[in-house]
Write an enzyme that holds these catalytic residues in place. Sequence first.
Site, PDB file in Angstrom:
ATOM      1  N   GLU A 122       0.842  -1.199   0.000  1.00 17.41           N
ATOM      2  CA  GLU A 122       0.000   0.000   0.000  1.00 17.41           C
ATOM      3  C   GLU A 122       0.876   1.248   0.000  1.00 17.41           C
ATOM      4  O   GLU A 122       2.067   1.170   0.285  1.00 17.41           O
ATOM      5  CB  GLU A 122      -0.842   0.055   1.296  1.00 17.41           C
ATOM      6  CG  GLU A 122      -1.682  -1.144   1.500  1.00 17.41           C
ATOM      7  CD  GLU A 122      -2.290  -1.171   2.901  1.00 17.41           C
ATOM      8  OE1 GLU A 122      -2.259  -0.139   3.610  1.00 17.41           O
ATOM      9  OE2 GLU A 122      -2.800  -2.238   3.258  1.00 17.41           O
ATOM     10  N   LYS A 124       2.077   4.701   1.744  1.00 22.62           N
ATOM     11  CA  LYS A 124       2.128   5.275   3.081  1.00 22.62           C
ATOM     12  C   LYS A 124       1.740   6.744   2.961  1.00 22.62           C
ATOM     13  O   LYS A 124       2.470   7.549   2.377  1.00 22.62           O
ATOM     14  CB  LYS A 124       3.532   5.136   3.669  1.00 22.62           C
ATOM     15  CG  LYS A 124       3.613   5.583   5.111  1.00 22.62           C
ATOM     16  CD  LYS A 124       4.936   5.158   5.727  1.00 22.62           C
ATOM     17  CE  LYS A 124       4.967   5.395   7.218  1.00 22.62           C
ATOM     18  NZ  LYS A 124       4.703   6.766   7.609  1.00 22.62           N
ATOM     19  N   ASP A 126       1.008  10.521   4.029  1.00 18.65           N
ATOM     20  CA  ASP A 126       1.708  11.394   4.955  1.00 18.65           C
ATOM     21  C   ASP A 126       0.773  12.446   5.531  1.00 18.65           C
ATOM     22  O   ASP A 126       0.748  13.595   5.104  1.00 18.65           O
ATOM     23  CB  ASP A 126       2.891  12.049   4.223  1.00 18.65           C
ATOM     24  CG  ASP A 126       3.844  12.713   5.194  1.00 18.65           C
ATOM     25  OD1 ASP A 126       3.729  12.456   6.409  1.00 18.65           O
ATOM     26  OD2 ASP A 126       4.706  13.471   4.741  1.00 18.65           O
ATOM     27  N   TYR A 236      -7.018   0.283   7.547  1.00 19.74           N
ATOM     28  CA  TYR A 236      -6.879  -0.784   8.543  1.00 19.74           C
ATOM     29  C   TYR A 236      -8.209  -0.993   9.246  1.00 19.74           C
ATOM     30  O   TYR A 236      -8.713  -0.083   9.912  1.00 19.74           O
ATOM     31  CB  TYR A 236      -5.783  -0.369   9.537  1.00 19.74           C
ATOM     32  CG  TYR A 236      -5.341  -1.432  10.517  1.00 19.74           C
ATOM     33  CD1 TYR A 236      -5.471  -2.792  10.243  1.00 19.74           C
ATOM     34  CD2 TYR A 236      -4.755  -1.058  11.731  1.00 19.74           C
ATOM     35  CE1 TYR A 236      -5.042  -3.746  11.150  1.00 19.74           C
ATOM     36  CE2 TYR A 236      -4.313  -2.005  12.647  1.00 19.74           C
ATOM     37  CZ  TYR A 236      -4.469  -3.350  12.353  1.00 19.74           C
ATOM     38  OH  TYR A 236      -4.034  -4.284  13.246  1.00 19.74           O
ATOM     39  N   LYS A 322      10.417   3.816   3.555  1.00 19.70           N
ATOM     40  CA  LYS A 322      10.311   5.266   3.344  1.00 19.70           C
ATOM     41  C   LYS A 322      11.042   5.663   2.065  1.00 19.70           C
ATOM     42  O   LYS A 322      12.184   5.267   1.854  1.00 19.70           O
ATOM     43  CB  LYS A 322      10.949   6.009   4.524  1.00 19.70           C
ATOM     44  CG  LYS A 322      10.276   5.703   5.855  1.00 19.70           C
ATOM     45  CD  LYS A 322       9.128   6.623   6.113  1.00 19.70           C
ATOM     46  CE  LYS A 322       9.652   7.896   6.689  1.00 19.70           C
ATOM     47  NZ  LYS A 322       8.903   8.475   7.738  1.00 19.70           N
ATOM     48  N   CYS A 418      22.472  46.512  -1.172  1.00 23.95           N
ATOM     49  CA  CYS A 418      21.427  45.939  -2.021  1.00 23.95           C
ATOM     50  C   CYS A 418      21.991  45.698  -3.433  1.00 23.95           C
ATOM     51  O   CYS A 418      22.579  46.599  -4.032  1.00 23.95           O
ATOM     52  CB  CYS A 418      20.236  46.895  -2.086  1.00 23.95           C
ATOM     53  SG  CYS A 418      18.968  46.326  -3.228  1.00 23.95           S
ATOM     54  N   CYS A 421      20.034  48.272  -5.903  1.00 28.35           N
ATOM     55  CA  CYS A 421      20.097  49.733  -5.857  1.00 28.35           C
ATOM     56  C   CYS A 421      21.294  50.240  -5.067  1.00 28.35           C
ATOM     57  O   CYS A 421      21.526  51.441  -4.992  1.00 28.35           O
ATOM     58  CB  CYS A 421      18.798  50.298  -5.265  1.00 28.35           C
ATOM     59  SG  CYS A 421      18.659  49.993  -3.505  1.00 28.35           S
ATOM     60  N   CYS A 436      16.603  45.668   2.318  1.00 27.18           N
ATOM     61  CA  CYS A 436      17.005  46.889   1.639  1.00 27.18           C
ATOM     62  C   CYS A 436      16.017  47.970   2.064  1.00 27.18           C
ATOM     63  O   CYS A 436      14.820  47.839   1.834  1.00 27.18           O
ATOM     64  CB  CYS A 436      16.952  46.706   0.121  1.00 27.18           C
ATOM     65  SG  CYS A 436      17.043  48.299  -0.726  1.00 27.18           S
ATOM     66  N   CYS A 442      14.121  51.369  -5.025  1.00 27.28           N
ATOM     67  CA  CYS A 442      14.746  50.089  -5.386  1.00 27.28           C
ATOM     68  C   CYS A 442      13.819  49.342  -6.366  1.00 27.28           C
ATOM     69  O   CYS A 442      12.678  49.029  -6.016  1.00 27.28           O
ATOM     70  CB  CYS A 442      14.975  49.296  -4.103  1.00 27.28           C
ATOM     71  SG  CYS A 442      15.737  47.708  -4.381  1.00 27.28           S
TER      72      CYS A 442
HETATM   73  S1  IVH Z   1      -1.023   0.616   8.984  1.00 24.89           S
HETATM   74  C1  IVH Z   1      -0.339  -1.572  12.876  1.00 24.89           C
HETATM   75  N1  IVH Z   1      -1.082   1.630   6.572  1.00 24.89           N
HETATM   76  O1  IVH Z   1       2.111   5.426   9.176  1.00 24.89           O
HETATM   77  C2  IVH Z   1      -0.396  -0.906  11.547  1.00 24.89           C
HETATM   78  N2  IVH Z   1      -0.248   2.993   8.334  1.00 24.89           N
HETATM   79  O2  IVH Z   1       4.264   4.508  11.544  1.00 24.89           O
HETATM   80  C3  IVH Z   1      -1.020   0.404  11.611  1.00 24.89           C
HETATM   81  N3  IVH Z   1       0.345   5.270   7.640  1.00 24.89           N
HETATM   82  O3  IVH Z   1       0.732   5.714  12.357  1.00 24.89           O
HETATM   83  C4  IVH Z   1      -0.730   1.338  10.531  1.00 24.89           C
HETATM   84  N4  IVH Z   1      -0.175   5.022   5.510  1.00 24.89           N
HETATM   85  O4  IVH Z   1      -0.341   7.051  10.493  1.00 24.89           O
HETATM   86  C5  IVH Z   1      -0.762   1.842   7.864  1.00 24.89           C
HETATM   87  N5  IVH Z   1      -1.239   2.395   4.392  1.00 24.89           N
HETATM   88  C6  IVH Z   1      -0.924   2.609   5.662  1.00 24.89           C
HETATM   89  C7  IVH Z   1      -0.424   3.846   6.122  1.00 24.89           C
HETATM   90  C8  IVH Z   1      -0.092   3.998   7.472  1.00 24.89           C
HETATM   91  C9  IVH Z   1       0.275   5.868   6.433  1.00 24.89           C
HETATM   92  C10 IVH Z   1       0.855   5.933   8.846  1.00 24.89           C
HETATM   93  C11 IVH Z   1       0.008   5.754  10.077  1.00 24.89           C
HETATM   94  C12 IVH Z   1       0.892   5.122  11.105  1.00 24.89           C
HETATM   95  C13 IVH Z   1       2.249   5.362  10.565  1.00 24.89           C
HETATM   96  C14 IVH Z   1       3.140   4.183  10.874  1.00 24.89           C
END
Ligand code: IVH
Length: 680
Positions: A122, A124, A126, A236, A322, A418, A421, A436, A442
């Site tokens: 999946e 991640k 942010d 989840y 990451k 500056c 000028c 400046c 200017c």
């Molecule tokens: S699963 C026990 N899936 O990443 C598993 N987390 O350090 C629970 N996050 O606190 C998290 N995308 O805020 C999961 N596809 C994803 C995610 C995800 C972002 C974040 C989440 C979590 C942190 C993990």
Amino acid sequence: MTIFAANLNNRMNETDRIVALREELHRHNYNYYVLNQPTISDQEFDALLRELQDLESSHPELFDPNSPTQRVGSDLTSDFETVLHSRPMLSLANTYNKEEVREFYERVRGGLEDEAFEICCELKFDGLSISLHYEQGRLVRAVTRGDGVQGDDVTANVRTIRSIPLQLQTGGDWPQEFEIRGEILMPWSSFEALNREREAREEPLFANPRNAASGTLKQKQTSVVAQRKLDAYLYYLLGDQLPAEGHFENLQAARSWGFKVSEAMRKVQTLEEIFDFIDYWDTERRNLPVATDGIVLKVNSLRQQRALGMTAKSPRWAIAYKFQAEQQSTVLREVSYQVGRTGVVTPVANMDPVQLSGTVVRRATLNNADFIAQMDLHLGDHVLVEKGGEIIPKIVGVDESFLASGERGPRIEFIHNCPECGAELVRYEGEAAWYCPNDSHCPPQIKGRIEHFVSRRAMNIDTLGPETIDELYERRLIRDIADLYDLTVDQLNGTHGERERSARKTIQAIADSRSVPFERVLFALGIRFVGETTAKILARAFRDVDALARASLDDLLQINGIGQATAESVIRWFQDPDNAFLLERLRSHGLQLALSEEVLAAQSDRLAGYSIVISGVFAHHSRDEYKALIEQHGGKNVGSISKKTSFVLAGENMGPAKLEKAQKLGVRILSEDEFLSMIQ
Ligand code: IVH
């Protein structure tokens, strides 16, 4: 039929209609915000929503916090209650390279004693994690991660997020009770728009969408959250009676119940497939509407997840990979300096071109003089460049692996004059930037001020873009904002065709700007620290530019909302003889330099000496309008109730804590109507 029976019947019909409208509007919300496939127009949606609002207001007994009407939020303030998570919210172990991913994969294989397994890959996201609880298909609670054991109850704020279902799809096979976790995000587009607004209001900018989303979710007024356009992806599902034995399958079910579940999800078996997923999204993520910072890998089978178990901090069945903030090493050749509209001088690194996140980078910001000094930067240094929040590249350090070999070029000394000028730069107390001070002569400051003057929220002459301003400046046709009013169609080069049409439009827009109200003219002047709100406050307090020009520092500091820095900046601006001359020319061109008769007529001192607290939701005017009315009539808005409060202007649902305090201190409570008749 008796009258009683007729009333009852009517009531029944209205109740049915409320139920039907709520269901229909939930469905349209889902189509629009989750599926991105609206089936009705915005106008039709608004009409249905209004109908529901009307019916609900005549049936307060049918109030439902999950009604689609509640998505707009309210401006009541509330504190968040701390609640325990039913299951702790763990975080994930992080990995930063493929080798560590391989180790995870091998650990899982070993832990499952060579039993076959599937991995769900999946994105991640942010943002900030959220836990949502549903009972009987209705959202009952939303809690932030907090410290993982307990978090803040932010249900009221979360209800305003349109892609989070308040009521699940009817007929869905959802369990009676379950929890679903996911990420609250601010899409790039909303983030950029929000920062543009904040810039115009001279408020501090958010560094990235995550900070913006988190700042928004902590807002104490749900109406603010509702305006900020947050989004949410769920990833989840937890509960005792889940529909399937696989994580992936559970999320597909959740999608069918109405949740926004990302399509960027794949169930795979081999390490190669995992790497393919990582490589694909490492570049493709740049086209997503929201920020992502990696990939999450989860063992799919819930039985296998249980078998693998947890460590103290994170599950053994999942891991995060990451993405690298892409970084490159290149050579610093020169530092140049840019002068902004307010005179701030920003150092810019010019480097050997380097390929970074798909584009060629030659320039990067060096922030300010302290930043250069901290890094001990020299010309010819190999520097590390990063594209952090994906926007402006920045230098994050000196590439030390090159330092040992050979001579270093000269240390970079911040300039003293500056670059545009020649004026000697100054530093204001408490600020990192050098300025400046030659604001009236200017060139980039002049051009920047003209750009600000013509901008939409100022004089709204927005057909005049930066290139045209630059050209007119180079041709010596404009030297300050007053020169705009002497421009002719011919000068704008309108001899034939398209160009003439647009030249005429611009000249017309300049002429029309003569009727822009005083407070916007004041904002348009570009006085440092005088943003839109401050301009309004000053315009109301002094009523015309001459009174403002005569004001002393003390006069200015007397005004609610004007601080030392602003007051000093206003004084400095009016003391400058060039500005006095400029104002006279603007006056002769017919600009509004005083509040209009209408606004003046509406002003009074009926509330002079009163300190007023506003609380609750109002029917006739918005909260901001009431604040403006109080100021217009000479009163003072204050935030909290004290002995000095003259009265509370209370709408519906005044907060219980405020009510109690007012009663305890014997502070009068005025209804909306009482207040309006008071200022009539
Ligand atoms: S699963 C026990 N899936 O990443 C598993 N987390 O350090 C629970 N996050 O606190 C998290 N995308 O805020 C999961 N596809 C994803 C995610 C995800 C972002 C974040 C989440 C979590 C942190 C993990």
